[in-house]
Design an enzyme around this catalytic site. Structure first.
Site, PDB file in Angstrom:
ATOM      1  N   ASN A  13      44.597  48.519  44.952  1.00 37.70           N
ATOM      2  CA  ASN A  13      45.789  48.622  44.101  1.00 37.70           C
ATOM      3  C   ASN A  13      45.570  48.051  42.710  1.00 37.70           C
ATOM      4  O   ASN A  13      46.404  48.211  41.822  1.00 37.70           O
ATOM      5  CB  ASN A  13      46.983  47.924  44.767  1.00 37.70           C
ATOM      6  CG  ASN A  13      46.759  46.436  44.981  1.00 37.70           C
ATOM      7  OD1 ASN A  13      45.928  46.073  45.802  1.00 37.70           O
ATOM      8  ND2 ASN A  13      47.477  45.597  44.252  1.00 37.70           N
TER       9      ASN A  13
ATOM     10  N   ARG B  36      47.393  45.832  50.953  1.00 37.48           N
ATOM     11  CA  ARG B  36      48.189  45.112  51.949  1.00 37.48           C
ATOM     12  C   ARG B  36      49.672  45.238  51.623  1.00 37.48           C
ATOM     13  O   ARG B  36      50.499  45.446  52.498  1.00 37.48           O
ATOM     14  CB  ARG B  36      47.802  43.630  51.971  1.00 37.48           C
ATOM     15  CG  ARG B  36      46.567  43.314  52.766  1.00 37.48           C
ATOM     16  CD  ARG B  36      46.290  41.832  52.821  1.00 37.48           C
ATOM     17  NE  ARG B  36      46.037  41.258  51.506  1.00 37.48           N
ATOM     18  CZ  ARG B  36      45.734  39.990  51.284  1.00 37.48           C
ATOM     19  NH1 ARG B  36      45.643  39.157  52.297  1.00 37.48           N
ATOM     20  NH2 ARG B  36      45.498  39.551  50.079  1.00 37.48           N
TER      21      ARG B  36
ATOM     22  N   ASP C  98      45.783  46.420  55.926  1.00 36.71           N
ATOM     23  CA  ASP C  98      45.323  45.031  55.933  1.00 36.71           C
ATOM     24  C   ASP C  98      44.056  44.992  56.783  1.00 36.71           C
ATOM     25  O   ASP C  98      44.111  45.186  58.004  1.00 36.71           O
ATOM     26  CB  ASP C  98      46.397  44.118  56.533  1.00 36.71           C
ATOM     27  CG  ASP C  98      45.992  42.648  56.498  1.00 36.71           C
ATOM     28  OD1 ASP C  98      44.813  42.347  56.192  1.00 36.71           O
ATOM     29  OD2 ASP C  98      46.843  41.791  56.799  1.00 36.71           O
ATOM     30  N   VAL C  99      42.913  44.778  56.152  1.00 35.01           N
ATOM     31  CA  VAL C  99      41.624  44.876  56.869  1.00 35.01           C
ATOM     32  C   VAL C  99      41.432  43.771  57.907  1.00 35.01           C
ATOM     33  O   VAL C  99      40.522  43.846  58.733  1.00 35.01           O
ATOM     34  CB  VAL C  99      40.425  44.881  55.883  1.00 35.01           C
ATOM     35  CG1 VAL C  99      40.473  46.094  54.976  1.00 35.01           C
ATOM     36  CG2 VAL C  99      40.344  43.581  55.082  1.00 35.01           C
TER      37      VAL C  99
ATOM     38  N   ASN D 173      35.957  47.562  49.546  1.00 37.39           N
ATOM     39  CA  ASN D 173      36.095  46.767  48.330  1.00 37.39           C
ATOM     40  C   ASN D 173      36.966  45.527  48.512  1.00 37.39           C
ATOM     41  O   ASN D 173      36.858  44.572  47.745  1.00 37.39           O
ATOM     42  CB  ASN D 173      36.688  47.646  47.219  1.00 37.39           C
ATOM     43  CG  ASN D 173      37.040  46.858  45.980  1.00 37.39           C
ATOM     44  OD1 ASN D 173      36.173  46.398  45.244  1.00 37.39           O
ATOM     45  ND2 ASN D 173      38.342  46.653  45.749  1.00 37.39           N
TER      46      ASN D 173
ATOM     47  N   TYR E 278      32.402  32.490  50.359  1.00 40.35           N
ATOM     48  CA  TYR E 278      32.237  33.757  49.628  1.00 40.35           C
ATOM     49  C   TYR E 278      30.776  34.203  49.668  1.00 40.35           C
ATOM     50  O   TYR E 278      30.469  35.365  49.961  1.00 40.35           O
ATOM     51  CB  TYR E 278      32.711  33.589  48.178  1.00 40.35           C
ATOM     52  CG  TYR E 278      32.678  34.882  47.398  1.00 40.35           C
ATOM     53  CD1 TYR E 278      33.705  35.806  47.518  1.00 40.35           C
ATOM     54  CD2 TYR E 278      31.618  35.194  46.552  1.00 40.35           C
ATOM     55  CE1 TYR E 278      33.682  37.009  46.818  1.00 40.35           C
ATOM     56  CE2 TYR E 278      31.581  36.380  45.844  1.00 40.35           C
ATOM     57  CZ  TYR E 278      32.615  37.287  45.990  1.00 40.35           C
ATOM     58  OH  TYR E 278      32.577  38.476  45.291  1.00 40.35           O
TER      59      TYR E 278
ATOM     60  N   LYS F 299      35.710  41.379  34.870  1.00 40.44           N
ATOM     61  CA  LYS F 299      36.941  40.641  34.547  1.00 40.44           C
ATOM     62  C   LYS F 299      38.053  41.071  35.505  1.00 40.44           C
ATOM     63  O   LYS F 299      38.689  42.115  35.323  1.00 40.44           O
ATOM     64  CB  LYS F 299      37.322  40.951  33.098  1.00 40.44           C
ATOM     65  CG  LYS F 299      38.370  40.042  32.505  1.00 40.44           C
ATOM     66  CD  LYS F 299      38.517  40.282  31.010  1.00 40.44           C
ATOM     67  CE  LYS F 299      39.513  39.303  30.409  1.00 40.44           C
ATOM     68  NZ  LYS F 299      39.576  39.398  28.952  1.00 40.44           N
ATOM     69  N   THR F 300      38.272  40.277  36.560  1.00 38.44           N
ATOM     70  CA  THR F 300      39.315  40.579  37.549  1.00 38.44           C
ATOM     71  C   THR F 300      39.995  39.289  37.969  1.00 38.44           C
ATOM     72  O   THR F 300      39.567  38.192  37.607  1.00 38.44           O
ATOM     73  CB  THR F 300      38.711  41.249  38.806  1.00 38.44           C
ATOM     74  OG1 THR F 300      37.791  40.333  39.412  1.00 38.44           O
ATOM     75  CG2 THR F 300      38.013  42.560  38.469  1.00 38.44           C
TER      76      THR F 300
ATOM     77  N   ASN G   1      38.127  36.185  39.773  1.00 38.62           N
ATOM     78  CA  ASN G   1      37.393  35.171  39.004  1.00 38.62           C
ATOM     79  C   ASN G   1      38.214  34.639  37.828  1.00 38.62           C
ATOM     80  O   ASN G   1      37.660  34.144  36.840  1.00 38.62           O
ATOM     81  CB  ASN G   1      36.040  35.712  38.520  1.00 38.62           C
ATOM     82  CG  ASN G   1      36.179  36.948  37.643  1.00 38.62           C
ATOM     83  OD1 ASN G   1      37.139  37.089  36.887  1.00 38.62           O
ATOM     84  ND2 ASN G   1      35.223  37.854  37.739  1.00 38.62           N
TER      85      ASN G   1
END
Length: 616
Positions: A21, A44, A71-72, A98, A229, A261-262, A265
């Site tokens: 999304n 989700r 929702d994985v 992803n 992570y 850039k997301t 982070n």
């Protein structure tokens, strides 16, 4: 990987992208839809997912995007999506995993301050800024690794109904094994021959999480910064390799999109989401002969192994001290530059040439560059079996083994009026190089064609057959066949010829011999090239490189302990094209050298064009 143009038609192809999304996932959906793929965007939060779909519809993509809640972490949610895909489309062609979370809380101002000062992202520097709890770690692994695993297990049956199934696992450079301090952990995850899903489960649940709870991360050799992570991505990478082996009909790869850039982070990244999505989309649209079981970083093949990324950097994964290489046709041009670059990387290189005088002159040039300790010369004519046997004896006696064989020797197979060629190129570019435009400027005789095939294809084949026993004595054998995009099957008009050379499952060396000697050369002599669907411009050269490409694929299958690839160096300014090329020899030699220095988990049986994985 050079172009996003799909090799498999994307009309009526169906894709699912998890966590899409926003950010990279959203952009992957957009780029796939722009390529004509019908994409199911998932999230989700249903409200946010529907808003994202409306954005894509606002871009004119209404016919290509659907939304479904997912929702994985929840098996029932995944089952609901599987039922939707089964009912709506009957199969799935592309799965992009992803969805991911960070597994920690970060004070991003402190983080940026550390980065700005050039400080290392160590536990000491980030201790006050980063919160990592056991619950966060568990959630991170359940989402990033087990979420992807659940999706794959649930969708494998529907992907098997596709003629071109693709799985793309969006990973991270932080999941490369060099990020894990403990050698024992790296060894477990890098032992791809014996690694199993069950062993990964044990590593995560019985060891990593237990040590996390007990406060033993540092003591036991686990990463202490971005701990969960890093482990979630390292295990995803390992799982990708297992999956690729278990599903040979699929193309399954993992990819680091770069520092994008997301939100994950704190928007501290320096790459755009458009740039970050580019490689995952290319992997989703790979041709059927594309790579599988590999790790890509920002568009280039990289390494799972510690302390290396040999396709991204020329720094070798295997130590080069006491590594031995032979480069054919190397007294000038690309071959000479390959010798120079390998020698600069510490490899001991045997430069070869038919003409002894020219070979010795080339050797002196390299010695003048301060490479005296890394270069030797030996005469070689790849058309002459006794000359090859003499070189084999020399290598065997001098070094006891060979580590790298670069087949670079080649000829044009024609005489060209290069003035007419230049004029034609200037007026219409490569597409203007037709028989009509070049007919009067190009001389191709049967004898030239035979010599071209004997040099370019059979010369390389003789070298490989003679050196295979010596290469088997190496701990890291590499064969690099310098080819050309001129040998891509799209350059052969006859569908029947393309079908023979592209049927890698049943293709044999004997079939290639029959194709060249009993059909191509016979038709050349009879003047039936055009009628029978053979290339009429650069005929023998095209067929010699197409045969070399096909042989590379056969060899890679027959020799799983080797890394064997072919490469087009680009249109390089050399004698073979009368210096009409536009790339320098330094640029042309770069990819062959990287392939010669690949890490042990590097790709094999592939075609590279100017540094990027391409299609046969």
């Amino acid at each position: 990987m050079a172009e996003a143009t799909p090799a498999v038609p994307t009309k009526n192809r169906y894709a699912v992208v998890t966590g899409s999304n926003k950010g990279i996932g959203f952009e992957i959906c957009r780029q796939l839809a722009c390529n004509g793929v019908l994409v199911v965007l998932t999230a989700r939060d249903e409200k946010k997912g529907l808003e994202a779909v409306e954005k894509l519809k606002g871009c004119g993509l209404s016919d290509y995007v659907f939304f479904h809640q997912l929702d994985v972490v929840d098996p029932s949610s995944i089952a609901s999506l599987v039922d939707f895909i089964k009912t709506k489309f009957g199969r799935l062609d592309i799965l992009v995993n992803n969805a991911g979370i960070a597994g920690h809380i970060m004070d991003w101002e402190v983080f940026q301050s550390v980065m700005a000062k050039g400080g290392a992202l160590t536990h000491d520097n980030l201790a006050g800024a980063m919160t990592q709890t056991y619950e966060m770690a568990e959630e991170c692994l359940q989402t990033n690794y087990y979420g992807a695993k659940r999706m794959i297990e649930a969708f494998i049956p529907l992907l098997k109904l596709s003629v071109s199934p693709r799985i793309v696992n969006v990973s991270s450079g932080l999941g490369q094994l060099q990020e894990i301090p403990g050698e024992w952990v790296r060894t477990v995850l890098n032992d791809v021959e014996s690694l199993t899903e069950e062993r990964i489960d044990e590593l995560i649940n019985d060891e990593f999480l237990q040590d996390f709870k007990a406060g033993l991360l540092k003591t036991k050799g686990w990463p202490v910064v971005f701990s969960a992570y890093k482990m979630s991505k390292a295990t995803m990478n390992a799982y990708t390799r297992i999956l690729a082996k278990k599903n040979p009909g699929f193309l399954i790869n993992c990819v680091c999109p770069g520092y994008v850039k997301t939100e994950i982070n704190g928007n501290t990244g320096h790459r755009s989401v458009e740039e970050g999505a580019e490689c995952p989309v290319k992997l989703a649209l790979l041709p059927d002969d594309g790579p599988t079981g590999l790790f890509f970083s920002m568009g280039e093949v990289s390494s799972f192994c510690p302390f290396c990324s040999a396709m991204a950097e020329a720094t070798p994964a295997v130590p080069n001290k006491n590594r031995y290489a032979v480069v054919t046709g190397s007294n000038k041009g690309i071959g000479f530059e390959i010798c120079r670059q390998l020698a600069c990387n510490g490899v001991l290189v045997v430069l070869t040439a038919r003409d002894e005088k020219k070979g010795l002159e080339a050797l002196e040039k390299l010695k003048g560059c301060g490479l005296s300790d890394h270069v030797l010369f030996h005469q070689l004519d790849v058309v002459e079996p006794s000359s090859i046997a003499c070189l084999v004896d020399f290598i065997k006696t001098k070094f006891g083994r060979l580590d790298i064989l670069v087949n670079n020797a080649g000829i044009g197979g024609l005489i060209m009026d290069w003035e007419v060629f230049r004029s034609t190129m200037a007026k219409g570019g490569p597409q203007a190089l037709t028989h009509e435009n070049l007919g009067g400027a190009m001389t191709q005789t049967y004898d030239m064609a035979e010599e071209c095939l004997q040099t370019n294809y059979y010369g390389a084949k003789r070298m490989i057959e003679a050196f295979i026993p010596v290469l088997k004595l190496s701990g890291s054998p590499r064969i690099v066949n310098v080819s050309s995009t001129g040998g891509l099957l799209q350059n052969i008009p006859g569908e029947w010829v393309r079908a023979v050379l592209n049927d890698v499952e049943s293709l044999t060396e004997e079939k290639i011999d029959e194709l060249i000697n009993d059909e191509f050369l016979r038709d050349f002599k009879a003047g039936s090239l055009e009628t029978r669907g053979w290339p009429v411009v650069l005929s023998a050269y095209t067929m010699s490189k197409a045969a070399m490409n096909a042989y590379t694929r056969i060899l890679a299958k027959k020799n799983p302990g080797f890394l064997i690839n072919c490469v087009c160096p680009g249109y390089v300014k050399t004698d073979i094209n009368e210096n009409t090329g536009h790339r320098s020899v330094e640029e042309g030699a770069e990819c062959p050298v990287k392939l010669a220095l690949l890490p042990d988990d590097g790709p094999t049986g592939l075609f590279f064009s100017m540094g990027e994985v391409s299609s046969f």
